[in-house]
Design a protein around this motif. Sequence first.
Motif, PDB file in Angstrom:
ATOM      1  N   TRP A 130     -10.785   2.073 -15.093  1.00 23.25           N
ATOM      2  CA  TRP A 130     -11.821   1.775 -14.167  1.00 23.25           C
ATOM      3  C   TRP A 130     -11.481   0.335 -13.683  1.00 23.25           C
ATOM      4  O   TRP A 130     -10.660  -0.616 -14.332  1.00 23.25           O
ATOM      5  N   CYS A 131     -11.964  -0.074 -12.654  1.00 25.07           N
ATOM      6  CA  CYS A 131     -11.783  -1.219 -11.935  1.00 25.07           C
ATOM      7  C   CYS A 131     -12.936  -1.571 -11.037  1.00 25.07           C
ATOM      8  O   CYS A 131     -13.776  -0.726 -10.665  1.00 25.07           O
ATOM      9  N   ASP A 132     -13.095  -2.791 -10.508  1.00 23.03           N
ATOM     10  CA  ASP A 132     -13.961  -3.344  -9.568  1.00 23.03           C
ATOM     11  C   ASP A 132     -13.034  -4.010  -8.426  1.00 23.03           C
ATOM     12  O   ASP A 132     -12.456  -4.821  -8.505  1.00 23.03           O
ATOM     13  N   ALA A 133     -13.070  -3.043  -7.453  1.00 17.83           N
ATOM     14  CA  ALA A 133     -12.138  -3.616  -6.185  1.00 17.83           C
ATOM     15  C   ALA A 133     -12.527  -5.047  -5.600  1.00 17.83           C
ATOM     16  O   ALA A 133     -11.553  -5.588  -4.996  1.00 17.83           O
ATOM     17  N   ARG A 134     -13.445  -5.611  -5.942  1.00 15.26           N
ATOM     18  CA  ARG A 134     -14.062  -6.870  -5.461  1.00 15.26           C
ATOM     19  C   ARG A 134     -13.306  -7.993  -6.327  1.00 15.26           C
ATOM     20  O   ARG A 134     -13.355  -8.861  -6.000  1.00 15.26           O
ATOM     21  N   ASP A 135     -12.974  -7.516  -7.445  1.00 12.04           N
ATOM     22  CA  ASP A 135     -12.381  -8.661  -8.362  1.00 12.04           C
ATOM     23  C   ASP A 135     -11.258  -8.552  -8.608  1.00 12.04           C
ATOM     24  O   ASP A 135     -10.489  -7.590  -8.866  1.00 12.04           O
ATOM     25  N   ARG A 136     -10.493  -9.962  -8.475  1.00 16.56           N
ATOM     26  CA  ARG A 136      -9.135 -10.245  -8.235  1.00 16.56           C
ATOM     27  C   ARG A 136      -8.544  -9.523  -9.610  1.00 16.56           C
ATOM     28  O   ARG A 136      -7.314  -9.163  -9.742  1.00 16.56           O
ATOM     29  N   ASP A 137      -9.046 -10.259 -10.769  1.00 16.95           N
ATOM     30  CA  ASP A 137      -8.396  -9.726 -11.971  1.00 16.95           C
ATOM     31  C   ASP A 137      -8.327  -8.229 -12.344  1.00 16.95           C
ATOM     32  O   ASP A 137      -7.514  -7.894 -12.840  1.00 16.95           O
ATOM     33  N   SER A 138      -9.406  -7.559 -11.977  1.00 17.03           N
ATOM     34  CA  SER A 138      -9.628  -6.247 -12.229  1.00 17.03           C
ATOM     35  C   SER A 138      -8.601  -5.400 -11.289  1.00 17.03           C
ATOM     36  O   SER A 138      -7.867  -4.582 -11.783  1.00 17.03           O
ATOM     37  N   SER A 139      -8.559  -5.825  -9.846  1.00 17.66           N
ATOM     38  CA  SER A 139      -7.383  -5.223  -9.194  1.00 17.66           C
ATOM     39  C   SER A 139      -5.929  -5.273  -9.642  1.00 17.66           C
ATOM     40  O   SER A 139      -5.204  -4.635  -9.758  1.00 17.66           O
ATOM     41  N   ALA A 140      -5.782  -6.802 -10.173  1.00 18.44           N
ATOM     42  CA  ALA A 140      -4.572  -6.940 -10.680  1.00 18.44           C
ATOM     43  C   ALA A 140      -3.975  -6.278 -11.946  1.00 18.44           C
ATOM     44  O   ALA A 140      -2.956  -5.774 -11.929  1.00 18.44           O
ATOM     45  N   VAL A 141      -4.949  -6.160 -12.689  1.00 23.55           N
ATOM     46  CA  VAL A 141      -4.841  -5.216 -14.028  1.00 23.55           C
ATOM     47  C   VAL A 141      -4.392  -3.850 -13.670  1.00 23.55           C
ATOM     48  O   VAL A 141      -3.588  -3.010 -14.235  1.00 23.55           O
ATOM     49  N   THR A 142      -5.210  -3.232 -12.590  1.00 23.57           N
ATOM     50  CA  THR A 142      -4.758  -2.014 -11.978  1.00 23.57           C
ATOM     51  C   THR A 142      -3.316  -1.728 -11.511  1.00 23.57           C
ATOM     52  O   THR A 142      -2.605  -0.892 -11.605  1.00 23.57           O
ATOM     53  N   LEU A 143      -3.089  -2.765 -10.861  1.00 23.53           N
ATOM     54  CA  LEU A 143      -1.764  -2.908 -10.326  1.00 23.53           C
ATOM     55  C   LEU A 143      -0.634  -3.129 -11.261  1.00 23.53           C
ATOM     56  O   LEU A 143       0.592  -2.282 -11.174  1.00 23.53           O
ATOM     57  N   ILE A 144      -0.893  -3.761 -12.377  1.00 23.98           N
ATOM     58  CA  ILE A 144      -0.040  -3.834 -13.452  1.00 23.98           C
ATOM     59  C   ILE A 144       0.194  -2.371 -14.021  1.00 23.98           C
ATOM     60  O   ILE A 144       1.200  -2.157 -14.432  1.00 23.98           O
ATOM     61  N   ARG A 145      -0.879  -1.783 -14.451  1.00 26.45           N
ATOM     62  CA  ARG A 145      -0.959  -0.376 -14.985  1.00 26.45           C
ATOM     63  C   ARG A 145      -0.054   0.480 -14.213  1.00 26.45           C
ATOM     64  O   ARG A 145       0.826   1.288 -14.440  1.00 26.45           O
TER      65      ARG A 145
END
Length: 188
Positions: A156-171
Motif C-alpha cells: 500500500w502507498c500514498d503517491a502524494r507522500d514522499r516517504d510512502s513513495s520512497a518505501v515503495t521504491l525501496i521494496r
Amino acid sequence: MARKSVKLIVAGGFGTGKTTFVGSVSEISPLTTEENITEASVGVDDIRGIEGKRSTTVALDFGRITITDDIVLYLFGTPGQDRFWFMWDELSQGAIGAVVLVDTRRLDASFPAIDYFEQRQIPFVAAVNKFYGECPYDEDEIRNALKLRQDAPLMWCDARDRDSSAVTLIRLVEHAMAQLPVETWSTV
C-alpha cells in the motif's frame, strides 16, 4: 568510481497516480508532459471513477533520486491511456523494475500493466495507491482480483507522500535485486 544509474518505471492505468508518485519522491522538479483533457478524449479515455481528472500524461514523467555519490535512481512514469502504450517498450528498455500503481476503484485499469511486466519478465511491485487514505479491500482480495503471483510484492502507498513513495521504491529495488543475477549487480 563511475556513477551507476538505475532506471525504474512507474506504470499503471489512466489516473492511478503515476505523475503524483514521481513528483512526490523526485529530488528535482520532475519533467512532466501533462496536458489538459479535452473534448477530443470523450469516448476515447475511460474516466469512470475519476471524473474530476483534468489533465493527463501524454509522453512520460521523469524524476531523479541520488542515493549516494555514485548511485542515482532515474524514474520514468509511463502514460496510462491505451493510445500511448507504444511508448512503453522504449521507456522500459534497460529498467531493472517497475512500480505498478493500482487504483482499487478501477482494478481493471491495472491488468494491462501487470501483464506487460510479467510477459517481459521485468520485476515489479503492485502498489495500491490509497486515494484519500482508504482501501476497502484486504491483500488477499486484491491479489485474487489482480491474479498476482504469490512472489509478486503487493503493498500500500500514498503517491502524494514522499516517504510512502520512497518505501515503495525501496521494496521494488530489493525485489529487483533478488530477481537479477548477482553478476549484473555491478552494472545496474
